[in-house]
Design an enzyme around this catalytic site. Structure first.
Site, PDB file in Angstrom:
ATOM      1  N   GLY A  88      38.384  43.626  51.903  1.00 14.61           N
ATOM      2  CA  GLY A  88      37.973  43.023  50.632  1.00 14.61           C
ATOM      3  C   GLY A  88      38.978  43.311  49.530  1.00 14.61           C
ATOM      4  N   GLY A  90      40.294  45.172  46.991  1.00 13.26           N
ATOM      5  CA  GLY A  90      40.116  46.541  46.507  1.00 13.26           C
ATOM      6  C   GLY A  90      40.827  46.785  45.197  1.00 13.26           C
ATOM      7  CG  ASP A 123      45.121  53.468  42.085  1.00 12.39           C
ATOM      8  OD1 ASP A 123      45.172  52.387  42.722  1.00 12.39           O
ATOM      9  OD2 ASP A 123      46.126  54.004  41.591  1.00 12.39           O
ATOM     10  NE  ARG A 174      47.625  37.182  45.362  1.00 15.34           N
ATOM     11  CZ  ARG A 174      47.573  38.059  46.372  1.00 15.34           C
ATOM     12  NH1 ARG A 174      48.676  38.478  46.956  1.00 15.34           N
ATOM     13  NH2 ARG A 174      46.412  38.546  46.767  1.00 15.34           N
ATOM     14  NE  ARG A 181      42.401  37.676  51.133  1.00 18.40           N
ATOM     15  CZ  ARG A 181      43.427  38.290  50.589  1.00 18.40           C
ATOM     16  NH1 ARG A 181      44.309  38.893  51.349  1.00 18.40           N
ATOM     17  NH2 ARG A 181      43.578  38.327  49.272  1.00 18.40           N
ATOM     18  CG  ASP A 250      44.234  42.183  55.719  1.00 15.36           C
ATOM     19  OD1 ASP A 250      44.673  42.393  56.866  1.00 15.36           O
ATOM     20  OD2 ASP A 250      44.581  42.856  54.730  1.00 15.36           O
TER      21      ASP A 250
HETATM   22  P1  AMP Z   1      47.344  45.118  51.448  1.00 11.21           P
HETATM   23  O1  AMP Z   1      48.084  46.141  52.221  1.00 11.21           O
HETATM   24  O2  AMP Z   1      47.855  44.955  50.044  1.00 11.21           O
HETATM   25  O3  AMP Z   1      47.210  43.833  52.164  1.00 11.21           O
HETATM   26  O4  AMP Z   1      45.867  45.697  51.270  1.00 11.21           O
HETATM   27  C1  AMP Z   1      45.019  46.000  52.326  1.00 11.21           C
HETATM   28  C2  AMP Z   1      43.671  46.441  51.778  1.00 11.21           C
HETATM   29  O5  AMP Z   1      43.808  47.629  51.000  1.00 11.21           O
HETATM   30  C3  AMP Z   1      42.993  45.425  50.888  1.00 11.21           C
HETATM   31  O6  AMP Z   1      41.615  45.521  51.088  1.00 11.21           O
HETATM   32  C4  AMP Z   1      43.369  45.898  49.498  1.00 11.21           C
HETATM   33  O7  AMP Z   1      42.472  45.456  48.515  1.00 11.21           O
HETATM   34  C5  AMP Z   1      43.307  47.410  49.681  1.00 11.21           C
HETATM   35  N1  AMP Z   1      44.163  48.117  48.698  1.00 11.21           N
HETATM   36  C6  AMP Z   1      45.504  48.147  48.672  1.00 11.21           C
HETATM   37  N2  AMP Z   1      45.939  48.888  47.639  1.00 11.21           N
HETATM   38  C7  AMP Z   1      44.847  49.330  46.981  1.00 11.21           C
HETATM   39  C8  AMP Z   1      44.620  50.150  45.824  1.00 11.21           C
HETATM   40  N3  AMP Z   1      45.631  50.659  45.116  1.00 11.21           N
HETATM   41  N4  AMP Z   1      43.342  50.381  45.462  1.00 11.21           N
HETATM   42  C9  AMP Z   1      42.322  49.880  46.159  1.00 11.21           C
HETATM   43  N5  AMP Z   1      42.454  49.118  47.249  1.00 11.21           N
HETATM   44  C10 AMP Z   1      43.702  48.840  47.666  1.00 11.21           C
HETATM   45 MG    MG Z   2      46.515  42.077  51.594  1.00  8.68          MG
END
Ligand code: AMP
Ligand code: MG
Length: 492
Positions: A88, A90, A123, A174, A181, A250
């Site tokens: 989701g 985050g 965070d 964005r 997805r 995702d």
């Molecule tokens: P990503 O690697 O950017 O595709 O993110 C994978 C998952 O980790 C997704 O659910 C993001 O929302 C969550 N995520 C990545 N960075 C953060 C962050 N700094 N705080 C909270 N969730 C994160």
């Molecule tokens: Mg992602």
């Protein structure tokens, strides 16, 4: 001045279990770093108002504009092959959707806007470096003509985020055709919520594949459409030397856009085993492995959609297999057709595939720069006397010479006029890509010295990748031995 954003939020009309509604978390001191004025105009937004203090508050998440329906979208996903049932948004929020001047509907999303119920231990924030990186590379991809999410704005927050070290915080706005997805389908499939999978498929058809609504089996046709767009997308990545870096399900958009620019990078010297991501130890997402992974990802979509394909599970599996078998031929057609254009062939002849592959092998053997080899072929195509610039890219020019004899012979069988051919080749072989060493230098100046001039200059050059740009030739050059970048980081 009150900002009018003509929201029409179709995803927010889906049931509550598709998302969590919440506002962004305000930040201490928003400051606009970059606004994408042409994109704002395309979306039908007032760019002057967006750059005003009120606009910047919206872009930072300190103010929710009228008509927005801020929400964190639910999704799951396979990360490096392992399934996480709940990921989701985050650290992102969908503000809502607008229909642009071109009649297309797009999401407006804030990335780095604070914690959500999906944040787990994160965070909810983003650091300036990765935000600028996504801005640069996604806009470069758009200018190169690839389907991609876009960057509308970057703001700094006046706060720090703790990563390996403390970094300045930032928010990226964005823009995407949607943020649906493969993992969004998987989220509901994992919960055996077939009704939600069906609602999501209907929403996706209406939004991205309206032509399949009238097919005999719309859901099967939807799967076929996604397979076709992914096959084409990954072929186009390969043709410009792009490595996504984290092709988790995702990070695989149903619309067929490139999404989620984390540790992505462009290859310099051609080597199909190239991996940049610091976390990709096994090379799962290496340059040359991307077609296989895209096929794997759409196979996970097919699994999630099985209950929609046929009441009888065996028949559903058979139907899905047949559609998935179409991935390879579609990829091959897009890839080999693209390669043929890159080497200046306007007709197809027996042996063209081998000719193009042999060039790639020669580049690998001669450690030649991928982008510049193709760019210099544009001049070399006019005759054997113009091979000088390409030859110089090979560690041993005789590797190229052997290939060039065959190539010139093949070009001799084509009817197109040399000037016309050179123009066609220039239109598919960019001079300028976001070279890693240039990107890193631009980010370092911005993050460490609050100097955004390199970022601006690079962004400007990358907005015309197929034009020669006198005075900016250095941006076309590969890195020197001391400038080479071997690893990129998610920096999340
Ligand atoms: P990503 O690697 O950017 O595709 O993110 C994978 C998952 O980790 C997704 O659910 C993001 O929302 C969550 N995520 C990545 N960075 C953060 C962050 N700094 N705080 C909270 N969730 C994160
Ligand atoms: Mg992602």
């Amino acid at each position: 001045m009150s900002i009018q954003i003509p929201f029409d939020n179709s995803y927010a009309r889906l049931p509550e279990r598709f998302y969590a509604r919440l506002p962004p978390t305000p930040v201490a001191a928003p400051r606009l770093v970059r606004l994408n004025t042409p994109l704002a105009e395309l979306l039908g937004l007032d760019s002057v108002a967006l750059a005003s203090p009120e606009g910047v508050e919206i872009l930072a998440g300190n103010r929710v504009p009228a008509g927005a329906a801020p929400m964190a979208m639910a999704y799951s996903g396979h990360q490096f092959g392992y399934f996480s049932p709940q990921l989701g948004d985050g650290r992102a929020l969908l503000l809502g959707e607008v229909v642009g001047r071109d009649g297309r509907r797009r999401d407006i999303q804030l990335k780095g806007s604070g914690p959500t119920p999906f944040s787990r231990s994160g965070d909810g924030r983003a650091a300036l470096g990765p935000v600028l990186r996504e801005y640069l590379v996604s806009e470069a991809m758009a200018a190169l003509g690839l389907p991609t999410t876009r960057a509308l704005a970057a703001v700094t927050t006046g706060e720090t985020v703790q990563r390996e070290t403390a970094m300045p915080g930032a928010v990226l706005t964005r823009i995407a055709a949607s943020h649906i997805r493969v993992g969004t389908f998987q989220y509901f499939a994992a919960r055996s919520d077939v009704e939600a999978v069906r609602l999501l498929a209907d929403h996706t058809i209406a939004r991205h594949y309206p032509e399949v609504a009238r097919a005999a089996q719309p859901y099967l046709a939807l799967l076929e459409g996604v397979v076709a767009r992914q096959a084409e997308l990954v072929a186009r990545w390969l043709l410009i030397g792009f490595i996504h870096g984290v092709m988790n399900t995702d990070n695989c958009a149903i619309s067929g856009e490139t999404i989620d620019y984390g540790p992505c990078a462009f290859m310099d010297a051609y080597d199909p085993a190239t991996v940049f991501s610091s976390i990709d130890h096994a090379g799962r997402y290496a340059y040359g492995n991307q077609p296989r992974i895209a096929h794997w990802n759409v196979s996970r979509l097919a699994e999630a959609m099985l209950p929609l394909l046929d009441e009888d599970e065996d028949r559903a599996v058979e139907a899905a297999k047949e559609v998935l078998a179409g991935f390879g031929p579609r990829f091959e057609a897009a890839y080999s057709g693209g390669l043929r254009q890159k080497i200046g062939l306007s007709t197809a002849a027996e042996g063209d595939g081998a000719l193009a592959q042999d060039l790639l092998s020669a580049m690998a053997e001669g450690n030649a720069d991928f982008t510049l080899t193709f760019r210099h072929l544009c001049e070399a195509a006019s005759g054997p006397g113009n091979n000088g610039a390409v030859r110089a890219l090979f560690s041993d020019a005789s590797i190229y010479d052997k290939w060039a004899v065959r190539w010139h012979a093949r070009l001799g069988t084509e009817r197109s006029a040399p000037a016309e051919r050179a123009a066609a080749m220039r239109a598919v072989n960019p001079a300028f890509i976001p070279r890693n060493h240039r990107v890193e230098a631009a980010l370092a100046a911005a993050v460490e010295c609050q100097d955004f001039s390199l970022f601006e200059e690079l962004l400007g050059v990358l907005s015309h990748p197929y034009d020669d740009q006198p005075g900016f030739e250095r941006y076309a050059e590969p890195p020197g031995a001391d400038q080479r970048v071997y690893q990129t980081f998610c920096g999340t």
